[in-house]
Motif scaffolding. Structure first.
Motif, PDB file in Angstrom:
ATOM      1  N   CYS A  19       5.798  39.314 -60.845  1.00 54.24           N
ATOM      2  CA  CYS A  19       6.790  39.178 -61.909  1.00 54.24           C
ATOM      3  C   CYS A  19       7.599  40.465 -62.004  1.00 54.24           C
ATOM      4  CB  CYS A  19       6.074  38.875 -63.226  1.00 54.24           C
ATOM      5  SG  CYS A  19       7.192  38.629 -64.588  1.00 54.24           S
ATOM      6  N   SER A  20       8.880  40.314 -62.298  1.00 55.09           N
ATOM      7  CA  SER A  20       9.750  41.476 -62.230  1.00 55.09           C
ATOM      8  C   SER A  20       9.714  42.334 -63.473  1.00 55.09           C
ATOM      9  CB  SER A  20      11.191  41.009 -61.994  1.00 55.09           C
ATOM     10  OG  SER A  20      11.611  40.187 -63.052  1.00 55.09           O
ATOM     11  N   ALA A  73       0.849  27.159 -73.685  1.00 53.86           N
ATOM     12  CA  ALA A  73       1.234  27.554 -75.031  1.00 53.86           C
ATOM     13  C   ALA A  73       1.557  29.032 -75.067  1.00 53.86           C
ATOM     14  CB  ALA A  73       0.096  27.272 -76.001  1.00 53.86           C
ATOM     15  N   LEU A  74       2.560  29.361 -75.805  1.00 52.86           N
ATOM     16  CA  LEU A  74       2.876  30.772 -76.013  1.00 52.86           C
ATOM     17  C   LEU A  74       1.953  31.310 -77.085  1.00 52.86           C
ATOM     18  CD1 LEU A  74       4.483  33.340 -75.828  1.00 52.86           C
ATOM     19  CD2 LEU A  74       6.102  32.387 -77.459  1.00 52.86           C
ATOM     20  N   LEU A  75       0.995  32.093 -76.650  1.00 48.21           N
ATOM     21  CA  LEU A  75       0.173  32.839 -77.589  1.00 48.21           C
ATOM     22  C   LEU A  75       0.655  34.275 -77.482  1.00 48.21           C
ATOM     23  CD1 LEU A  75      -3.269  31.247 -76.764  1.00 48.21           C
ATOM     24  CD2 LEU A  75      -1.633  30.624 -78.534  1.00 48.21           C
ATOM     25  N   VAL A  76       1.599  34.644 -78.319  1.00 49.49           N
ATOM     26  CA  VAL A  76       2.272  35.927 -78.180  1.00 49.49           C
ATOM     27  C   VAL A  76       1.243  37.035 -78.203  1.00 49.49           C
ATOM     28  CG1 VAL A  76       3.986  37.459 -79.181  1.00 49.49           C
ATOM     29  CG2 VAL A  76       4.304  35.001 -79.300  1.00 49.49           C
ATOM     30  N   THR A 119      10.561  41.296 -85.756  1.00 49.29           N
ATOM     31  CA  THR A 119      11.750  40.837 -86.467  1.00 49.29           C
ATOM     32  C   THR A 119      12.703  40.213 -85.483  1.00 49.29           C
ATOM     33  OG1 THR A 119      12.922  42.915 -86.142  1.00 49.29           O
ATOM     34  CG2 THR A 119      11.458  42.769 -88.063  1.00 49.29           C
ATOM     35  N   GLU A 120      13.888  39.938 -85.956  1.00 46.52           N
ATOM     36  CA  GLU A 120      14.902  39.312 -85.125  1.00 46.52           C
ATOM     37  C   GLU A 120      15.242  40.163 -83.905  1.00 46.52           C
ATOM     38  OE1 GLU A 120      19.569  37.908 -85.546  1.00 46.52           O
ATOM     39  OE2 GLU A 120      18.356  38.284 -87.322  1.00 46.52           O
ATOM     40  N   ARG A 121      15.033  41.489 -84.007  1.00 40.95           N
ATOM     41  CA  ARG A 121      15.395  42.365 -82.894  1.00 40.95           C
ATOM     42  C   ARG A 121      14.398  42.296 -81.747  1.00 40.95           C
ATOM     43  NH1 ARG A 121      16.168  47.547 -86.603  1.00 40.95           N
ATOM     44  NH2 ARG A 121      14.323  46.551 -87.487  1.00 40.95           N
ATOM     45  N   THR A 122      13.224  41.719 -82.004  1.00 41.91           N
ATOM     46  CA  THR A 122      12.215  41.638 -80.959  1.00 41.91           C
ATOM     47  C   THR A 122      12.697  40.723 -79.845  1.00 41.91           C
ATOM     48  OG1 THR A 122      10.462  41.984 -82.552  1.00 41.91           O
ATOM     49  CG2 THR A 122       9.839  41.009 -80.452  1.00 41.91           C
ATOM     50  N   LEU A 123      12.509  41.130 -78.613  1.00 44.70           N
ATOM     51  CA  LEU A 123      12.891  40.332 -77.463  1.00 44.70           C
ATOM     52  C   LEU A 123      11.629  39.858 -76.763  1.00 44.70           C
ATOM     53  CD1 LEU A 123      15.541  39.511 -76.000  1.00 44.70           C
ATOM     54  CD2 LEU A 123      15.134  41.414 -74.445  1.00 44.70           C
ATOM     55  N   ILE A 124      11.524  38.555 -76.573  1.00 47.01           N
ATOM     56  CA  ILE A 124      10.394  37.975 -75.858  1.00 47.01           C
ATOM     57  C   ILE A 124      10.802  37.752 -74.408  1.00 47.01           C
ATOM     58  CG2 ILE A 124       8.778  36.027 -75.742  1.00 47.01           C
ATOM     59  CD1 ILE A 124       8.478  37.716 -78.227  1.00 47.01           C
ATOM     60  N   LEU A 125      10.033  38.280 -73.482  1.00 41.97           N
ATOM     61  CA  LEU A 125      10.292  38.070 -72.060  1.00 41.97           C
ATOM     62  C   LEU A 125       9.449  36.901 -71.575  1.00 41.97           C
ATOM     63  CD1 LEU A 125      10.260  41.779 -70.836  1.00 41.97           C
ATOM     64  CD2 LEU A 125      12.206  40.383 -71.573  1.00 41.97           C
ATOM     65  N   LEU A 126      10.082  35.976 -70.882  1.00 43.18           N
ATOM     66  CA  LEU A 126       9.424  34.726 -70.510  1.00 43.18           C
ATOM     67  C   LEU A 126       9.573  34.441 -69.024  1.00 43.18           C
ATOM     68  CD1 LEU A 126       8.196  31.877 -71.112  1.00 43.18           C
ATOM     69  CD2 LEU A 126      10.521  31.154 -71.702  1.00 43.18           C
ATOM     70  N   ASP A 127       8.467  34.094 -68.390  1.00 48.18           N
ATOM     71  CA  ASP A 127       8.478  33.652 -66.995  1.00 48.18           C
ATOM     72  C   ASP A 127       7.500  32.487 -66.862  1.00 48.18           C
ATOM     73  OD1 ASP A 127       9.078  33.494 -64.331  1.00 48.18           O
ATOM     74  OD2 ASP A 127       7.872  35.223 -63.725  1.00 48.18           O
ATOM     75  N   PRO A 161       5.261  15.004 -66.143  1.00 49.36           N
ATOM     76  CA  PRO A 161       3.806  15.095 -66.302  1.00 49.36           C
ATOM     77  C   PRO A 161       3.162  16.352 -65.732  1.00 49.36           C
ATOM     78  CG  PRO A 161       4.350  13.573 -64.530  1.00 49.36           C
ATOM     79  CD  PRO A 161       5.655  13.987 -65.142  1.00 49.36           C
ATOM     80  N   LYS A 162       3.905  17.163 -64.984  1.00 50.41           N
ATOM     81  CA  LYS A 162       3.313  18.375 -64.407  1.00 50.41           C
ATOM     82  C   LYS A 162       3.455  19.546 -65.374  1.00 50.41           C
ATOM     83  CE  LYS A 162       3.859  17.162 -59.529  1.00 50.41           C
ATOM     84  NZ  LYS A 162       4.387  17.574 -58.217  1.00 50.41           N
ATOM     85  N   VAL A 163       2.314  20.102 -65.763  1.00 44.61           N
ATOM     86  CA  VAL A 163       2.271  21.196 -66.743  1.00 44.61           C
ATOM     87  C   VAL A 163       2.254  22.530 -66.005  1.00 44.61           C
ATOM     88  CG1 VAL A 163       1.054  22.103 -68.752  1.00 44.61           C
ATOM     89  CG2 VAL A 163       0.893  19.662 -68.187  1.00 44.61           C
ATOM     90  N   LEU A 164       3.085  23.464 -66.436  1.00 46.63           N
ATOM     91  CA  LEU A 164       3.183  24.771 -65.799  1.00 46.63           C
ATOM     92  C   LEU A 164       2.674  25.871 -66.729  1.00 46.63           C
ATOM     93  CD1 LEU A 164       6.768  24.385 -64.276  1.00 46.63           C
ATOM     94  CD2 LEU A 164       4.571  23.891 -63.170  1.00 46.63           C
ATOM     95  N   ALA A 165       2.188  26.942 -66.124  1.00 47.67           N
ATOM     96  CA  ALA A 165       1.693  28.086 -66.901  1.00 47.67           C
ATOM     97  C   ALA A 165       2.836  29.029 -67.235  1.00 47.67           C
ATOM     98  CB  ALA A 165       0.616  28.824 -66.116  1.00 47.67           C
ATOM     99  N   VAL A 166       2.763  29.611 -68.422  1.00 45.14           N
ATOM    100  CA  VAL A 166       3.806  30.493 -68.936  1.00 45.14           C
ATOM    101  C   VAL A 166       3.292  31.929 -68.998  1.00 45.14           C
ATOM    102  CG1 VAL A 166       5.120  31.079 -71.014  1.00 45.14           C
ATOM    103  CG2 VAL A 166       4.981  28.715 -70.263  1.00 45.14           C
ATOM    104  N   ARG A 167       4.177  32.867 -68.645  1.00 45.91           N
ATOM    105  CA  ARG A 167       3.880  34.299 -68.818  1.00 45.91           C
ATOM    106  C   ARG A 167       4.861  34.870 -69.825  1.00 45.91           C
ATOM    107  NH1 ARG A 167       3.458  35.669 -62.417  1.00 45.91           N
ATOM    108  NH2 ARG A 167       5.229  34.259 -62.412  1.00 45.91           N
ATOM    109  N   VAL A 168       4.325  35.600 -70.804  1.00 41.86           N
ATOM    110  CA  VAL A 168       5.190  36.148 -71.845  1.00 41.86           C
ATOM    111  C   VAL A 168       4.840  37.594 -72.106  1.00 41.86           C
ATOM    112  CG1 VAL A 168       5.546  33.946 -73.013  1.00 41.86           C
ATOM    113  CG2 VAL A 168       3.622  35.389 -73.663  1.00 41.86           C
TER     114      VAL A 168
END
Length: 585
Positions: free
Chosen positions: A7-8, A20-23, A51-59, A448-455
């Motif tokens: 991941c970059s 699921a996103l478990l931050v 807060t609103e300024r927080t940036l969530i990075l998602l892959d 139907p194919k579930v993918l894993a999330v990286r946050v």
């Protein structure tokens, strides 16, 4: 599982096996310093909160799916009460069939609390089995039903009707009266018998067939002999009739057998229930047309002590008899008072605990056996008007689909498509409610194919003794192959923002610099969470006519643009042309 590509962004080691996103909890100081390139520094050099300024990075891991679910993952349920309140006679409505067809392919389970009070009679059209209509219109009302049936019988193929407004108005009056009786039965837990005639079965099967749904018919497990063995005589008559009509039906026996003592004053233990299912399997094999029919069960209640004990005993004896294990889950009773109850993360997370319990029992006795979540709904006892039928309930529903998919639940059956009470998808005016539109968008975009999330992102440090539960939930799937607007290899991400502030999500890693189609669903009008209408990208969703859906128009986000999720909203995002390896096959 193949090794995920690097991941970059700096936190590539942070990996969530679920979708699921478990931050994540507080990142280490080194991670915090690395995040400076993505987040503006707080005033005075202080670390900003969540807060609103927080940036969530998602892959997303695009190499291999976490689970591959049933094509009918999102499926539907009808309660047998529609026989009693008269709505079964109106399932031939063009509008109702169109709305159900919009959610196909899917299963249609005909079952619920009244499953165990159904009695089959091979009769065609006797008014005494309909229940009373409005007294002053009774004769004309019954005559209209008979004339409608005669007209439908003359049609070939799907039998569809446009019922006159006056006829529908009379039915609503009848249903309103009968629904008070049904609610009283449910609250008292004392139920009267319901007769399902051959004509009723014909209408039910016609509805399922025309809508592209596969019917699962629940059978009465409380029809007992004096020695407490199951009396299968009525079921045999039903099998012979439906086989003669060549109805393609799957079967289920009973509903929440762990609650029989309180409902009927007699208990059916796991050993007896397993024997009953074995008898039903033999019965199906004896009827040539159904010798390969699917059988599901035991449809246990919420996995508390008694339900878990029954499920465990049943799986020991009959785990190989059923094709999938079914159980039920309801989040709350009908006494909720405010829309905010549907946004409580502690409530949303109860499903994960229940799924874990059920899967543990199933895997102990029948590893790999499919598990279905049947009869799921936001609330029992019919729900609450202006709450469980509003936009607010959509958070529970979409989160249920996400959590169930992440944990490998093969099918989720929604209670109910069209019914009395306030937990349905379509109201008695035949208008779609918010949960219907959420379901429609889900069906159109999510495969139907579930993918894993990286946050990765920043979050407040929890105070001692307090758990910070996640109010931003992200799930990812391959885009539905049935959607011809997107080529294979596309990915659909859906995000639930329970925060009262806007949240920003930056696509990173394999998702970076890809064109995104946004489907943002928000309340329509000034009712907020109480809204019964929703808008898609600013446009109100409504049926064009009885046979035409609105066009679901996406909003295109340019490559590299940050996703901004408004407070308390739900959004679907399709990443086009990513050519994900997991989604190409």
């Amino acid at each position: 599982m193949p090794r995920a590509p690097p991941c970059s962004f700096p936190w590539s080691s942070l990996w969530l096996a679920s979708v699921a996103l478990l931050v994540p909890s507080v990142l280490s100081s080194s991670s915090s310093s690395s995040s400076s390139s993505y987040q503006r520094a707080g005033a005075g050099g202080k670390r900003p909160g969540f807060t609103e300024r927080t940036l969530i990075l998602l892959d997303v891991n695009t190499r291999s799916p976490v689970h591959v679910l049933n094509d009918n993952f999102l499926s539907l349920q009808l309660d047998p009460s529609i026989i009693k309140d008269g709505w079964l006679d109106f399932l031939s409505s063009k509008r109702l069939v169109t709305l159900a067809r919009g959610l196909s392919p899917a299963y249609l389970r005909f079952g619920g609390k009244r499953t165990d009070f159904l009695q089959f009679h091979n009769l065609k059209n006797l008014a005494k089995f309909r229940g009373p209509g409005p007294d002053y219109y009774l004769k004309n009302y019954e005559d209209d039903i008979v004339r409608s049936d005669i007209a439908l019988d003359k049609q070939k193929g799907c039998k569809l009707a446009n019922h006159p407004d006056m006829m529908l108005e009379l039915q609503r009056e009848k249903a309103a009266t009968m629904q008070q009786v049904l609610l009283k039965e449910q609250l008292s837990n004392i139920y009267s018998n319901i007769t399902i005639t051959a004509r009723s079965l014909d209408k039910l099967y016609n509805f399922a067939e025309c809508a592209g749904l596969h019917l699962i018919l629940g059978l009465n497990a409380l029809h007992r002999n004096p020695d407490n063995t199951w009396n299968s005589s009525s079921t045999l008559n039903l099998l012979k009739y439906s086989a003669g009509k060549k109805y393609n039906i799957s079967w289920e026996l009973g509903n929440e057998p762990n609650a029989y003592r309180s409902m009927a004053g007699r208990a059916v233990n796991s050993t007896q229930l397993a024997q009953d299912y074995a008898v039903l399997r033999n019965l199906l094999q004896s009827v040539r047309y159904y010798h390969r029919a699917h059988l599901y069960g035991p449809n246990a209640g919420r996995p508390r002590k008694n339900a878990i004990l029954l499920l465990d005993g049943f799986m020991k004896k009959a785990g190989s008899v059923v094709d999938a294990v079914t159980w039920q889950h309801y989040y709350m009773d009908g006494r909720v008072k405010q829309a905010e109850d549907f946004l409580k993360t502690r409530l949303l997370d109860t499903l994960t605990e229940q799924i874990t319990k059920v899967i543990k029992v199933v895997n102990t006795h029948a590893p790999g056996k499919k598990v279905w979540l049947g009869g799921v709904g936001p609330a029992w006892s019919g729900g609450t008007n202006n709450l469980s039928d509003t936009y607010a309930a959509g958070f529970l529903w979409l989160n249920t689909l996400g959590m169930a998919a992440v944990q490998g639940i093969d099918v989720v059956l929604r209670h109910s498509f069209f019914d009395y009470g306030y937990t349905h998808l379509v109201d008695q005016q035949f208008n779609p409610l918010p949960d219907y539109w959420f379901s429609l968008v889900y069906k159109r975009l999510v495969g139907p194919k579930v993918l894993a999330v990286r946050v990765a992102g920043l979050q407040r440090k929890p105070r001692p003794g307090r758990v910070i539960r996640d109010k931003l939930r992200i799930y990812a799937h391959c885009t539905s192959f049935y959607n011809h607007n997107y080529v294979r290899g596309s990915i659909t991400i859906y995000i639930i923002n329970l925060h009262r502030s806007r949240k920003k999500i930056k696509l990173a890693g394999t998702l970076r610099n890809k064109t995104v189609h946004q489907y943002l669903l928000q309340p329509y009008g000034n009712d907020g969470l109480h809204a019964k209408h929703i808008q898609l990208n600013g446009e109100k969703l409504f049926m064009v006519d009885n046979e035409t859906f609105p066009e679901l128009k996406p909003r295109t986000l340019r490559a590299g643009r940050t996703i901004a999720m408004p407070p308390m909203t739900i959004g679907f995002y399709v990443i086009k042309n990513i050519n994900a390896y997991a989604c190409r096959r």
